[in-house]
Design a protein around this motif. Sequence first.
Motif, mmCIF file in Angstrom:
data_model
loop_
_atom_site.group_PDB
_atom_site.id
_atom_site.type_symbol
_atom_site.label_atom_id
_atom_site.label_comp_id
_atom_site.label_asym_id
_atom_site.label_seq_id
_atom_site.Cartn_x
_atom_site.Cartn_y
_atom_site.Cartn_z
ATOM 1 N N VAL A 101 -5.838 -3.662 -3.454
ATOM 2 C CA VAL A 101 -6.012 -2.263 -3.875
ATOM 3 C C VAL A 101 -4.715 -1.476 -3.857
ATOM 4 N N VAL A 102 -3.794 -1.798 -2.940
ATOM 5 C CA VAL A 102 -2.500 -1.104 -2.915
ATOM 6 C C VAL A 102 -1.719 -1.428 -4.171
ATOM 7 N N GLN A 103 -1.781 -2.672 -4.635
ATOM 8 C CA GLN A 103 -1.103 -3.047 -5.877
ATOM 9 C C GLN A 103 -1.656 -2.287 -7.075
ATOM 10 N N ARG A 104 -2.860 -1.784 -6.958
ATOM 11 C CA ARG A 104 -3.500 -1.027 -8.033
ATOM 12 C C ARG A 104 -3.359 0.491 -7.855
ATOM 13 N N GLY A 105 -2.537 0.896 -6.882
ATOM 14 C CA GLY A 105 -2.185 2.306 -6.744
ATOM 15 C C GLY A 105 -3.034 3.114 -5.785
ATOM 16 N N TYR A 106 -3.862 2.463 -4.979
ATOM 17 C CA TYR A 106 -4.664 3.194 -3.996
ATOM 18 C C TYR A 106 -3.951 3.223 -2.657
#
Length: 107
Positions: A101-106
Amino acid sequence: QAYCPLCGAEPGFGVVGQDGRQSLLCARCTLRWPRPDDGCAFCGNANRTRLTSFGSADSPYRVDVCEVCRRYLKWIDVRRSGRPVMPLVDAAATLPLDAYVVQRGYS
């Protein structure tokens, strides 16, 4: 409420208990409190089209993301895990979800 009633920290995990009830687990003091509603645990967004869950059918873990505040919360379903919540173990076990999810901007 989206913060711990004891110490004021944000939730670190969501927990689905043996009875199916949802609660939030404090990231700092590990106090559990009832989830106030089905919306985002951080901003309260209840628009289902702006909330998404990721997980697999064979895992007790999932992650909920909010498109409004761009935050996420990991969940454990203790009915599927066969054990109580173990915050340090569960945090380590869900590091791949964090990365996803961090890689997706969250955050």
